[in-house]
Design a protein around this motif. Structure first.
Motif, PDB file in Angstrom:
ATOM      1  N   GLN A 110       0.826  -1.203   0.000  1.00  0.00           N
ATOM      2  CA  GLN A 110       0.000   0.000   0.000  1.00  0.00           C
ATOM      3  C   GLN A 110       0.869   1.266   0.000  1.00  0.00           C
ATOM      4  OE1 GLN A 110      -3.406  -0.084  -0.281  1.00  0.00           O
ATOM      5  NE2 GLN A 110      -3.100   2.116  -0.605  1.00  0.00           N
ATOM      6  N   ARG A 111       1.883   1.238   0.883  1.00  0.00           N
ATOM      7  CA  ARG A 111       2.773   2.398   1.033  1.00  0.00           C
ATOM      8  C   ARG A 111       3.523   2.692  -0.280  1.00  0.00           C
ATOM      9  NH1 ARG A 111       2.632   6.502   4.202  1.00  0.00           N
ATOM     10  NH2 ARG A 111       4.532   7.703   3.921  1.00  0.00           N
ATOM     11  N   ALA A 112       4.018   1.613  -0.906  1.00  0.00           N
ATOM     12  CA  ALA A 112       4.774   1.762  -2.153  1.00  0.00           C
ATOM     13  C   ALA A 112       3.884   2.346  -3.247  1.00  0.00           C
ATOM     14  CB  ALA A 112       5.339   0.421  -2.584  1.00  0.00           C
ATOM     15  N   LYS A 113       2.611   1.950  -3.211  1.00  0.00           N
ATOM     16  CA  LYS A 113       1.650   2.442  -4.196  1.00  0.00           C
ATOM     17  C   LYS A 113       1.351   3.923  -3.942  1.00  0.00           C
ATOM     18  CE  LYS A 113      -2.890   1.156  -5.884  1.00  0.00           C
ATOM     19  NZ  LYS A 113      -4.133   0.499  -5.438  1.00  0.00           N
ATOM     20  N   ASP A 114       1.093   4.243  -2.677  1.00  0.00           N
ATOM     21  CA  ASP A 114       0.764   5.625  -2.307  1.00  0.00           C
ATOM     22  C   ASP A 114       1.897   6.587  -2.649  1.00  0.00           C
ATOM     23  OD1 ASP A 114      -1.576   4.645  -1.335  1.00  0.00           O
ATOM     24  OD2 ASP A 114      -1.044   4.797   0.802  1.00  0.00           O
ATOM     25  N   LYS A 115       3.141   6.144  -2.372  1.00  0.00           N
ATOM     26  CA  LYS A 115       4.291   7.029  -2.592  1.00  0.00           C
ATOM     27  C   LYS A 115       4.919   6.836  -3.971  1.00  0.00           C
ATOM     28  CE  LYS A 115       6.113   9.524  -0.073  1.00  0.00           C
ATOM     29  NZ  LYS A 115       5.929  10.974   0.145  1.00  0.00           N
ATOM     30  N   LYS A 116       4.303   5.942  -4.767  1.00  0.00           N
ATOM     31  CA  LYS A 116       4.806   5.672  -6.126  1.00  0.00           C
ATOM     32  C   LYS A 116       6.295   5.304  -6.144  1.00  0.00           C
ATOM     33  CE  LYS A 116       1.456   8.638  -8.502  1.00  0.00           C
ATOM     34  NZ  LYS A 116       0.808   9.393  -7.387  1.00  0.00           N
ATOM     35  N   PHE A 117       6.658   4.351  -5.282  1.00  0.00           N
ATOM     36  CA  PHE A 117       8.055   3.882  -5.270  1.00  0.00           C
ATOM     37  C   PHE A 117       8.403   3.318  -6.643  1.00  0.00           C
ATOM     38  CE2 PHE A 117       8.362   2.677  -0.428  1.00  0.00           C
ATOM     39  CZ  PHE A 117       8.305   4.027  -0.114  1.00  0.00           C
ATOM     40  N   LYS A 118       9.547   3.730  -7.177  1.00  0.00           N
ATOM     41  CA  LYS A 118      10.015   3.198  -8.459  1.00  0.00           C
ATOM     42  C   LYS A 118      11.128   2.167  -8.230  1.00  0.00           C
ATOM     43  CE  LYS A 118       7.935   6.062 -11.558  1.00  0.00           C
ATOM     44  NZ  LYS A 118       7.001   6.730 -10.618  1.00  0.00           N
ATOM     45  N   PHE A 119      11.314   1.799  -6.968  1.00  0.00           N
ATOM     46  CA  PHE A 119      12.389   0.850  -6.634  1.00  0.00           C
ATOM     47  C   PHE A 119      11.771  -0.324  -5.873  1.00  0.00           C
ATOM     48  CE2 PHE A 119      12.205   4.540  -3.792  1.00  0.00           C
ATOM     49  CZ  PHE A 119      11.851   3.951  -2.599  1.00  0.00           C
ATOM     50  N   PRO A 120      12.485  -1.445  -5.809  1.00  0.00           N
ATOM     51  CA  PRO A 120      11.945  -2.595  -5.079  1.00  0.00           C
ATOM     52  C   PRO A 120      11.803  -2.287  -3.587  1.00  0.00           C
ATOM     53  CG  PRO A 120      13.898  -3.205  -6.363  1.00  0.00           C
ATOM     54  CD  PRO A 120      13.808  -1.725  -6.390  1.00  0.00           C
ATOM     55  N   TYR A 121      10.811  -2.840  -2.977  1.00  0.00           N
ATOM     56  CA  TYR A 121      10.613  -2.718  -1.523  1.00  0.00           C
ATOM     57  C   TYR A 121      10.406  -4.150  -1.046  1.00  0.00           C
ATOM     58  CZ  TYR A 121       8.634  -0.668   2.844  1.00  0.00           C
ATOM     59  OH  TYR A 121       8.376  -0.298   4.140  1.00  0.00           O
ATOM     60  N   LEU A 122      11.468  -4.726  -0.474  1.00  0.00           N
ATOM     61  CA  LEU A 122      11.465  -6.155  -0.140  1.00  0.00           C
ATOM     62  C   LEU A 122      11.145  -6.385   1.331  1.00  0.00           C
ATOM     63  CD1 LEU A 122      14.836  -7.110  -1.932  1.00  0.00           C
ATOM     64  CD2 LEU A 122      12.572  -6.828  -2.953  1.00  0.00           C
ATOM     65  N   PHE A 123      10.625  -7.554   1.598  1.00  0.00           N
ATOM     66  CA  PHE A 123      10.278  -7.926   2.970  1.00  0.00           C
ATOM     67  C   PHE A 123      11.287  -8.952   3.471  1.00  0.00           C
ATOM     68  CE2 PHE A 123       7.115 -10.296   5.845  1.00  0.00           C
ATOM     69  CZ  PHE A 123       7.376  -9.450   6.902  1.00  0.00           C
ATOM     70  N   ASP A 124      11.988  -8.611   4.544  1.00  0.00           N
ATOM     71  CA  ASP A 124      12.991  -9.519   5.126  1.00  0.00           C
ATOM     72  C   ASP A 124      12.265 -10.538   6.003  1.00  0.00           C
ATOM     73  OD1 ASP A 124      15.250 -10.752   6.065  1.00  0.00           O
ATOM     74  OD2 ASP A 124      16.035  -9.021   7.165  1.00  0.00           O
ATOM     75  N   GLU A 125      11.549 -11.427   5.350  1.00  0.00           N
ATOM     76  CA  GLU A 125      10.744 -12.414   6.067  1.00  0.00           C
ATOM     77  C   GLU A 125      11.665 -13.350   6.863  1.00  0.00           C
ATOM     78  OE1 GLU A 125       7.935 -14.235   3.507  1.00  0.00           O
ATOM     79  OE2 GLU A 125       6.605 -14.763   5.165  1.00  0.00           O
ATOM     80  N   GLY A 126      11.352 -13.534   8.138  1.00  0.00           N
ATOM     81  CA  GLY A 126      12.204 -14.367   8.981  1.00  0.00           C
ATOM     82  C   GLY A 126      13.387 -13.592   9.544  1.00  0.00           C
ATOM     83  N   GLN A 127      13.558 -12.348   9.119  1.00  0.00           N
ATOM     84  CA  GLN A 127      14.601 -11.445   9.636  1.00  0.00           C
ATOM     85  C   GLN A 127      15.998 -12.058   9.575  1.00  0.00           C
ATOM     86  OE1 GLN A 127      12.463 -10.438  13.424  1.00  0.00           O
ATOM     87  NE2 GLN A 127      12.419  -8.413  12.497  1.00  0.00           N
ATOM     88  N   LEU A 128      16.355 -12.584   8.407  1.00  0.00           N
ATOM     89  CA  LEU A 128      17.659 -13.242   8.250  1.00  0.00           C
ATOM     90  C   LEU A 128      18.695 -12.353   7.563  1.00  0.00           C
ATOM     91  CD1 LEU A 128      16.341 -16.762   7.186  1.00  0.00           C
ATOM     92  CD2 LEU A 128      17.224 -16.079   9.424  1.00  0.00           C
ATOM     93  N   VAL A 129      18.242 -11.345   6.833  1.00  0.00           N
ATOM     94  CA  VAL A 129      19.189 -10.536   6.051  1.00  0.00           C
ATOM     95  C   VAL A 129      19.770  -9.375   6.868  1.00  0.00           C
ATOM     96  CG1 VAL A 129      19.460  -9.064   4.013  1.00  0.00           C
ATOM     97  CG2 VAL A 129      18.156 -11.194   3.849  1.00  0.00           C
ATOM     98  N   PHE A 130      18.907  -8.642   7.592  1.00  0.00           N
ATOM     99  CA  PHE A 130      19.425  -7.439   8.269  1.00  0.00           C
ATOM    100  C   PHE A 130      20.542  -7.738   9.276  1.00  0.00           C
ATOM    101  CE2 PHE A 130      16.300  -8.097  11.760  1.00  0.00           C
ATOM    102  CZ  PHE A 130      17.100  -7.776  12.848  1.00  0.00           C
ATOM    103  N   PRO A 131      20.506  -8.901  10.013  1.00  0.00           N
ATOM    104  CA  PRO A 131      21.605  -9.134  10.962  1.00  0.00           C
ATOM    105  C   PRO A 131      22.958  -9.319  10.270  1.00  0.00           C
ATOM    106  CG  PRO A 131      19.728 -10.570  11.444  1.00  0.00           C
ATOM    107  CD  PRO A 131      19.492  -9.973  10.096  1.00  0.00           C
ATOM    108  N   LYS A 132      22.935  -9.836   9.041  1.00  0.00           N
ATOM    109  CA  LYS A 132      24.197 -10.037   8.323  1.00  0.00           C
ATOM    110  C   LYS A 132      24.871  -8.698   8.044  1.00  0.00           C
ATOM    111  CE  LYS A 132      22.907 -14.325   6.094  1.00  0.00           C
ATOM    112  NZ  LYS A 132      22.528 -14.968   4.846  1.00  0.00           N
ATOM    113  N   PHE A 133      24.048  -7.689   7.797  1.00  0.00           N
ATOM    114  CA  PHE A 133      24.596  -6.360   7.533  1.00  0.00           C
ATOM    115  C   PHE A 133      24.869  -5.595   8.826  1.00  0.00           C
ATOM    116  CE2 PHE A 133      22.996  -7.448   3.404  1.00  0.00           C
ATOM    117  CZ  PHE A 133      23.870  -6.810   2.530  1.00  0.00           C
ATOM    118  N   GLY A 134      24.326  -6.102   9.925  1.00  0.00           N
ATOM    119  CA  GLY A 134      24.501  -5.394  11.192  1.00  0.00           C
ATOM    120  C   GLY A 134      23.620  -4.165  11.281  1.00  0.00           C
TER     121      GLY A 134
END
Lengths: 211, 189
Positions: A110-134
């Protein structure tokens, strides 16, 4: 019997070593990810064949800091996508936590649609990616550059030096990409981002790691 | 000849040095006048003042206090930060318990400057918060965040407790006033 004990101990050490995995430092090669985009498709960095690199921004719907940066993120993506550096926004929050209930996959769409994001907006399901980046907060930014060896971390930290857009003096991300495009290393390569803590029940994922 | 050259050089250097000195002195004095003053003073309907500080002024007024017997509890928060708002009552409760003692509580808001009148003041008024709230302008945040604590990742809530002997920076939220009191008692003698 003794052997089993040794195996068990080795296993425990291996597991504890894994959970204490430290976040990427500048110059490290980063692992690609495969995360669900708001269009329902899975996305990886290697999908973008012509990109020179990526600006990964851990951000979300609910955090006023993230909201304050939305227009700046949109403008940055617009200015630098054609030069080879595109934005990939990633929501790292667990929407089952009350404070992050606005960060569900449906509300991301909804947010991406409202703000017309032209870039990917991904969901870190399971929260496995953000800890790798710290990453510890939203927004928290990372620039990775494609190199012969793989995807290399070249900048991490804040988007710029002031949450109040009018007061910005140092555009860290834009300056870093300009440096990369000129064949130089970003200076500074590390800054500190300020923002809302990432909403995660597993506190070990949020430990402030070295660097 | 040599002596006169030496004298000449000495005089020149002295003039240069004293001029230079004057410039720095002047700069220092003009700085210290403005640098410890708040940028702005807001007032709630209850009549309490909310001072808006730049980092330099904040540092002078709130981070470098060295009264030997006083312990400072400096809580970084914002109206937009859910966990911060949730823990405020525990701080207020402990502040009341320690009201006769040498402990000073300060609540440092990191709200957006454009929201001070529309969000921060109404928040304080609605809850009748009369505790000492100040606003810290986050201009050039990267240059000063590590002066508060090198380990600060940049998330709030965060709390600094210090006195002339000890200091602790806690990037966490508190679940009760007892938990906060425990942290405070590790700093107080």
């Amino acid at each position: 019997m003794k052997n089993t004990y040794f195996l068990l101990i080795a296993l425990v050490i291996a597991i504890s070593g894994m959970s204490a995995q430290s976040a990427y430092e500048i110059g490290d090669l980063v692992e690609d990810f495969k995360l669900k985009n708001i269009d329902g498709k899975m996305m990886s960095m290697t999908d973008a064949k012509n990109a020179k690199g990526f600006v990964l921004i851990f951000t979300c719907n609910h955090c006023p800091f993230s909201i304050a940066y939305e227009d700046r993120i949109i403008a940055l993506d617009k200015a630098y996508k054609k030069k080879g550096y595109q934005v990939i926004a990633i929501n790292p929050n667990d929407p089952s936590i009350e404070a992050a209930k606005d960060d569900s996959y449906e509300l991301m769409q909804q947010r991406a649609k409202d703000k017309k994001f032209k870039f990917p907006y991904l969901f870190d399901e399971g929260q496995l990616v953000f800890p790798k980046f710290g990453a510890t907060k939203t927004p928290d930014c990372f620039i990775v550059q494609k190199s012969a060896a793989g995807l290399k971390l070249v900048y991490k930290g804040a988007f710029d030096d002031n949450k109040e857009e009018k007061e910005v003096k140092q555009k860290y991300i834009a300056n870093a990409i300009d440096a990369l495009l000129a064949g130089k290393s970003p200076e500074p390569a590390v800054t500190k981002a300020f923002g809302c803590g990432i909403k995660c029940n597993d506190k070990t994922k949020l430990q402030t790691k070295k660097g | 000849m040599r002596l006169s050259a030496f004298l000449y050089l000495t005089v020149l250097l002295t003039i240069f040095y004293s001029c230079n000195n004057k410039v720095t002195e002047h700069r220092q004095s003009s700085n210290s006048v403005s640098a410890s003053e708040p940028q702005k003073i807001l007032k709630t309907k209850m009549g309490t003042e909310v001072l808006v500080y730049s980092f330099d002024a904040f540092e002078k007024n709130l981070l470098q206090r060295k009264e030997p017997s006083v312990t400072y509890v400096i809580n970084f928060w914002a109206t937009w930060c859910g966990p911060c708002v949730a823990e405020l009552p525990y701080f207020f409760k402990l502040e009341e318990q320690y009201s006769g003692k040498d402990v000073r509580f300060v609540y440092v808001s990191l709200d957006f400057l454009k929201n001070l009148e529309t969000k921060l003041l109404p928040f304080l008024e609605k809850r009748n918060i009369r505790n000492k709230v100040v606003v810290l302008d986050q201009k050039d945040v990267n240059s000063w965040m590590s002066k508060i604590d090198k380990k600060w990742s940049g998330a709030i809530p965060a709390t600094l407790i210090y006195n002339s002997k000890r200091r602790v920076f806690l990037e966490q939220n508190f679940e009760s006033s007892e938990e906060l009191e425990k942290a405070l008692n590790e700093i107080i003698d």
